[in-house]
Write an enzyme that holds these catalytic residues in place. Structure first.
Site, short mmCIF file in Angstrom:
data_model
loop_
_atom_site.label_atom_id
_atom_site.label_comp_id
_atom_site.label_asym_id
_atom_site.label_seq_id
_atom_site.Cartn_x
_atom_site.Cartn_y
_atom_site.Cartn_z
N VAL A 259 1.17 -3.46 4.19
CA VAL A 259 0.97 -5.06 4.42
C VAL A 259 2.53 -5.72 4.31
O VAL A 259 2.73 -7.20 4.53
CB VAL A 259 -0.27 -6.04 4.66
CG1 VAL A 259 -1.27 -4.96 5.20
CG2 VAL A 259 -0.53 -5.92 2.82
N LYS B 205 0.67 3.43 -3.06
CA LYS B 205 -0.35 4.27 -3.16
C LYS B 205 -0.34 5.67 -2.99
O LYS B 205 -1.01 6.92 -3.73
CB LYS B 205 -1.53 4.49 -1.79
CG LYS B 205 -2.40 1.96 -1.99
CD LYS B 205 -3.07 2.34 -0.77
CE LYS B 205 -3.73 0.73 -1.37
NZ LYS B 205 -4.51 1.06 0.72
N SER C 150 0.47 -1.32 -0.19
CA SER C 150 0.15 -0.13 -0.36
C SER C 150 0.72 1.53 0.11
O SER C 150 0.36 2.24 -0.66
CB SER C 150 -0.92 0.31 1.30
OG SER C 150 -1.89 -1.16 0.65
N TYR D 98 -4.41 3.77 8.40
CA TYR D 98 -6.42 2.32 8.69
C TYR D 98 -6.49 3.38 9.80
O TYR D 98 -6.43 4.28 10.12
CB TYR D 98 -5.71 1.65 8.14
CG TYR D 98 -4.96 0.96 7.34
CD1 TYR D 98 -5.14 1.64 5.57
CD2 TYR D 98 -3.95 0.61 7.48
CE1 TYR D 98 -4.64 1.18 4.71
CE2 TYR D 98 -3.28 0.16 6.16
CZ TYR D 98 -4.09 0.85 4.53
OH TYR D 98 -3.18 0.13 3.34
N TYR E 269 -4.03 -2.31 -10.18
CA TYR E 269 -3.72 -1.76 -9.01
C TYR E 269 -3.30 -3.53 -8.26
O TYR E 269 -2.10 -2.83 -7.23
CB TYR E 269 -5.11 -2.66 -8.98
CG TYR E 269 -5.16 -1.85 -6.82
CD1 TYR E 269 -4.47 -0.77 -5.93
CD2 TYR E 269 -4.96 -3.95 -5.95
CE1 TYR E 269 -4.94 -1.01 -4.23
CE2 TYR E 269 -5.76 -3.33 -4.36
CZ TYR E 269 -5.08 -2.08 -3.57
OH TYR E 269 -4.90 -1.59 -2.80
#
Length: 311
Positions: free
Chosen positions: A264, A74, A71, A246, A198
């Site tokens: 992760v 991103k 992530s 998060y 993705y």
């Protein structure tokens, strides 16, 4: 940002002590075993790299070992989209913390297909979908990779195809998210294109040293290539601070006080604006899906340096 900058020598000595301390603690957490290619990674690893404003790179532990950034990618896909369409992206994705798991579908249903922010999975899928508009998946991925390589001044940054295929084989929650987006009219491209792009984006492999160098464009360090405007860098910093971890984002901001983005794969990209770009990796995760040893290291580094966006 208050606090004195440590000398490279003092920082290097601290990082060496920190690496030893983390191995001594042995509190590693659990790897992301729901992605088969990540399930076999030894959690008892730790690397850290800090690129200072004067160009000095300090590192310790497994700082040159490649890992799946997941992530953290991103951040860079959002930078690419902001460069392409600017503020228009905010018509499709919000800018608020989610308070939920990174792959939660609940908020997406309640808010009628508009993801809460671009760093949860649904929001990142919208960003990836925007990158795909008018181009092939190969072209969209090339844009992200090119941006990262240019930011890091390193062409030896690639996608781990085995990790991408592993995610594609097990990514049913992301399939649910992207189909929800489609059902609400917030997907422009075919579902398989958005998902495939993705999954490959998340499978980019970097070392801490490479990631710290790539992060210099977000940190606004001297000598960074001019591929991201200061205004857009500030926007990304704000989102990293409020949404980058998060449902642990508030606690990270409270304890560390710096913008950061987790993945992760166990990586962390942390920014001390104008002062340093920091990359940390330890693949074992805590209960919220963030690197357990990496989060501890981030707190210790912030305490040592005094770096904080809160003064």
């Amino acid at each position: 940002m208050a606090g004195a900058n440590p000398t490279p020598e003092a920082l290097q000595a601290f990082l060496d002590r920190l690496s030893a301390e983390i191995h001594e603690r042995g509190d590693w957490g659990k790897v992301a075993d729901y992605i088969p290619e990540l399930a076999d990674v030894d959690p008892a690893q730790f690397g850290i790299a800090v690129l200072l404003a004067d160009g000095s790179m300090c590192s310790a532990g497994a700082a040159r070992v490649g890992f799946s950034v997941q992530s953290i990618s991103k951040v860079f896909s959002l930078a690419c989209v902001l460069g392409r369409i600017g503020e228009q992206i905010w018509q499709r994705v919000g800018r608020e913390p989610s308070g939920s798991r990174f792959d939660s579908i609940l908020l997406l249903e309640l808010e009628k297909g508009i993801p809460r922010n671009p760093f949860i999975n649904a929001g990142a899928l919208v960003v990836t979908d925007e990158l795909l508009t008018g181009r092939t998946p190969r072209d969209a991925l090339s844009e992200i990779i090119h941006f990262i390589r240019l930011a890091a001044d390193d062409d030896d940054i690639h996608i781990d195809r085995a990790v991408a295929m592993s995610e594609q084989d097990t990514g049913d929650r992301n399939r649910a998210l992207v189909n929800y987006l489609k059902s609400y009219g917030n997907l422009k491209n075919p579902v398989d294109y958005a998902l495939g792009t993705y999954f490959h984006q998340c499978a980019i492999e970097m070392s801490c040293i490479q990631l710290a160098r790539a992060g210099r464009v977000i940190a606004g360090l001297p000598g960074a290539p001019a591929i991201l405007s200061p205004t857009r860098a500030r926007r990304i910093n704000a989102l990293m601070l409020t949404c980058g971890h998060y449902d642990e984002s508030g606690d990270f901001a409270f304890r560390v006080g710096l913008p950061g983005k987790s993945g992760v794969g166990g990586g962390l990209l942390i920014v001390a604006p104008g002062r340093a770009s920091i990359a940390i990796w330890s693949p074992g995760l805590n209960d919220t899906g963030n690197s357990r040893a990496g989060t501890f290291a981030a707190r210790r580094l912030a305490e040592f340096t005094g770096w904080s966006v809160f003064g």
